[in-house]
Design an enzyme around this catalytic site. Structure first.
Site, PDB file in Angstrom:
ATOM      1  N   CYS A 224       6.929   4.213   4.356  1.00 18.53           N
ATOM      2  CA  CYS A 224       6.012   3.266   3.656  1.00 18.53           C
ATOM      3  C   CYS A 224       6.227   2.028   3.799  1.00 18.53           C
ATOM      4  O   CYS A 224       7.442   1.354   3.801  1.00 18.53           O
ATOM      5  CB  CYS A 224       6.538   3.984   1.584  1.00 18.53           C
ATOM      6  SG  CYS A 224       5.838   2.322   1.304  1.00 18.53           S
TER       7      CYS A 224
ATOM      8  N   CYS B 166       4.082 -10.505  -3.049  1.00 18.55           N
ATOM      9  CA  CYS B 166       2.536 -10.230  -3.295  1.00 18.55           C
ATOM     10  C   CYS B 166       2.317 -11.759  -4.441  1.00 18.55           C
ATOM     11  O   CYS B 166       2.875 -12.105  -4.942  1.00 18.55           O
ATOM     12  CB  CYS B 166       3.063  -8.684  -3.764  1.00 18.55           C
ATOM     13  SG  CYS B 166       1.208  -7.627  -3.781  1.00 18.55           S
TER      14      CYS B 166
ATOM     15  N   CYS C 155       7.266   3.893  -5.713  1.00 27.30           N
ATOM     16  CA  CYS C 155       5.961   2.904  -5.790  1.00 27.30           C
ATOM     17  C   CYS C 155       6.321   1.737  -6.770  1.00 27.30           C
ATOM     18  O   CYS C 155       6.534   2.080  -8.006  1.00 27.30           O
ATOM     19  CB  CYS C 155       4.530   3.642  -6.187  1.00 27.30           C
ATOM     20  SG  CYS C 155       3.822   4.914  -4.755  1.00 27.30           S
TER      21      CYS C 155
HETATM   22  N1  SAH Z   1      -0.330  -3.912  -2.950  1.00 25.18           N
HETATM   23  C1  SAH Z   1      -1.521  -2.326  -3.132  1.00 25.18           C
HETATM   24  C2  SAH Z   1      -0.100  -1.663  -1.635  1.00 25.18           C
HETATM   25  C3  SAH Z   1       1.217  -2.340  -2.760  1.00 25.18           C
HETATM   26  S1  SAH Z   1       1.721  -1.145  -3.984  1.00 25.18           S
HETATM   27  C4  SAH Z   1      -2.067  -1.449  -3.606  1.00 25.18           C
HETATM   28  O1  SAH Z   1      -1.890  -2.338  -4.628  1.00 25.18           O
HETATM   29  O2  SAH Z   1      -2.229  -0.957  -3.470  1.00 25.18           O
HETATM   30  C5  SAH Z   1       1.255   0.264  -3.675  1.00 25.18           C
HETATM   31  C6  SAH Z   1       1.313   1.146  -5.119  1.00 25.18           C
HETATM   32  O3  SAH Z   1       1.961   1.382  -6.295  1.00 25.18           O
HETATM   33  C7  SAH Z   1       0.023   1.131  -5.830  1.00 25.18           C
HETATM   34  O4  SAH Z   1      -1.107   2.023  -6.031  1.00 25.18           O
HETATM   35  C8  SAH Z   1       0.425  -0.098  -6.642  1.00 25.18           C
HETATM   36  O5  SAH Z   1      -0.174   0.069  -7.779  1.00 25.18           O
HETATM   37  C9  SAH Z   1       1.309   0.724  -7.524  1.00 25.18           C
HETATM   38  N2  SAH Z   1       2.392   1.016  -8.240  1.00 25.18           N
HETATM   39  C10 SAH Z   1       2.710  -0.311  -8.559  1.00 25.18           C
HETATM   40  N3  SAH Z   1       3.837  -0.538  -9.472  1.00 25.18           N
HETATM   41  C11 SAH Z   1       4.026   0.763  -9.898  1.00 25.18           C
HETATM   42  C12 SAH Z   1       4.908   0.980 -10.652  1.00 25.18           C
HETATM   43  N4  SAH Z   1       5.458   0.684 -11.753  1.00 25.18           N
HETATM   44  N5  SAH Z   1       5.214   2.325 -10.885  1.00 25.18           N
HETATM   45  C13 SAH Z   1       3.887   3.317 -10.082  1.00 25.18           C
HETATM   46  N6  SAH Z   1       3.155   2.651  -9.391  1.00 25.18           N
HETATM   47  C14 SAH Z   1       3.331   1.326  -9.035  1.00 25.18           C
END
Ligand code: SAH
Length: 374
Positions: free
Chosen positions: A126, A133, A364
């Site tokens: 990852c 961001c 994530c």
């Molecule tokens: N900016 C991109 C990629 C990074 S995040 C995007 O938003 O897709 C990767 C994934 O993790 C995204 O689906 C995001 O929404 C999710 N994510 C963010 N915060 C999270 C959390 N606290 N718990 C679970 N998933 C989360």
């Protein structure tokens, strides 16, 4: 959402601050540019393939090992074409060493993270595409810190090259899958990200020789950039972080929705699937009493099925990971089970994602690159 919920305070940020551009690196150059650069340095063009072989195929980043090059040249080449881009600040492991979070310092002091995850039959990395961001999703740790800057193609690729090097040294393994789910919004740094995808998928020795199918680009839903990617014709997997099937809720939890609505984002994803024949992933982080109600599962199914029933999409439910100071919490198990049941009853393939790395804040949405985790 309840009336008393605090309103969003972070602005959406698209343009990254134009600070200290990272130095140009071999991985930023096209194959012809590499030859030209070597010739301009007074050396025969074939030295370019020698250098590429070391970096992209053997993952040897130490010029002392480049023994097919004249000893006197190695340091000069290294200094000219391979400036150090990522300095390791910290490596943490969990899951018996199968998950490893790496904290990197970039040349200007910006911090980013990547996570290596070993599974029985593959290894996924990852990676980050921006320091910070600007998308301001209130449930994500990275969003809380705002955007510092875009990463360069070589900075992005270097994370994967480093992962390859670690695995090769350990047991001869390789990174098979790359997911742009680390820090940053990859489609807000389109050029560098697509450049990185190209370097990763270029066959060795000129690139990392990965399959495009093993690469996933995850986005909050920057519709024009998704459309642009559709036109590139590179069969990477697209993941859309939807998190809500209705505009009212999504406006709040994924602020980009105030720009491009659920319908527009899903249409762009559908078009991507249609054109590339790659099944799109819908990411949906399960937040207790926010987006996890049974009626929202039904709404999500109809939003997705409206675009046809030909297996273009599947849903990845992510049990929400903890983020310090966040008002969002993980859904109850029974609500997640009911959500899955409803989606599947309507024929939408659904999986619940594992929460790899949450004890080292590597899961994530937990990447904040503060380095202060014990
Ligand atoms: N900016 C991109 C990629 C990074 S995040 C995007 O938003 O897709 C990767 C994934 O993790 C995204 O689906 C995001 O929404 C999710 N994510 C963010 N915060 C999270 C959390 N606290 N718990 C679970 N998933 C989360």
């Amino acid at each position: 959402m309840t009336e008393s919920a605090p309103t969003r305070t972070l602005p959406l940020v698209f343009a990254a601050p134009k600070k200290g551009k990272p130095p140009k690196h071999w991985a930023d150059l096209g194959v012809d540019e590499r030859k030209e650069a070597v010739v301009a340095a007074g050396q025969p063009a074939f030295r370019a393939s020698q250098l590429s072989k070391h970096w992209f195929e053997r993952f040897s980043h130490d010029p002392a090992d480049w023994t097919d090059l004249p000893a006197a040249l190695r340091q000069d080449f290294a200094a000219e074409f391979f400036p150090p881009l990522l300095q390791e600040v910290k490596a943490q492991t969990c899951d018996n060493g199968d998950t490893e979070k790496l904290l990197w310092r970039l040349h200007d002091g910006a911090l980013v993270e990547s996570v290596l995850m070993k599974y029985p039959n593959r290894t996924t990395m990852c990676i980050s595409s921006q320091a910070g961001c600007g998308m301001a999703c209130p449930f994500c740790a990275t969003g809380k810190g705002g955007l510092q800057r875009n990463m360069s193609t070589a900075e992005i690729v270097s994370q994967v090259a480093d992962g390859m090097r670690r695995l090769a040294a350990r047991d001869g393994g390789r990174v098979n899958n790359v997911v742009f789910m680390g820090m940053g919004e990859p489609l807000a740094n389109y050029k560098a990200v697509l450049g990185a995808v190209r370097v990763m998928t270029t066959p060795a020795p000129d690139g990392l020789g990965m399959s495009a199918r093993g690469i996933t680009v995850s986005t909050v839903g920057l519709v024009p950039a998704i459309n642009k990617m559709t036109e590139e014709g590179i069969p990477v997997t697209l993941a859309l972080s939807l998190h809500a099937p209705d505009d009212e809720l999504r406006d709040e939890i994924v602020p980009i929705n105030t720009r491009w609505k659920v319908g527009e984002a899903v249409d762009a994803a559908w078009e991507y699937a249609k054109r590339t024949k790659r099944r799109v992933s819908i990411e949906y982080a399960m937040m207790k009493d926010i987006n996890d109600q049974a009626y929202r599962a039904d709404m999500l199914a109809s939003v997705l099925k409206r675009r046809g029933d030909w297996g273009w999409v599947h849903v990845n439910l992510i049990p929400l990971n903890d983020v310090p100071g966040s008002r969002f919490t993980r859904s109850r198990d029974e609500d997640m089970a009911e959500f899955v049941r409803r989606l599947e009853a309507k024929g939408v393939p659904t999986t619940i994602r594992d929460t790899r790395g949450d004890e080292i804040d590597a899961a994530c949405g937990q990447l904040a690159a503060t380095g202060d985790q014990a």
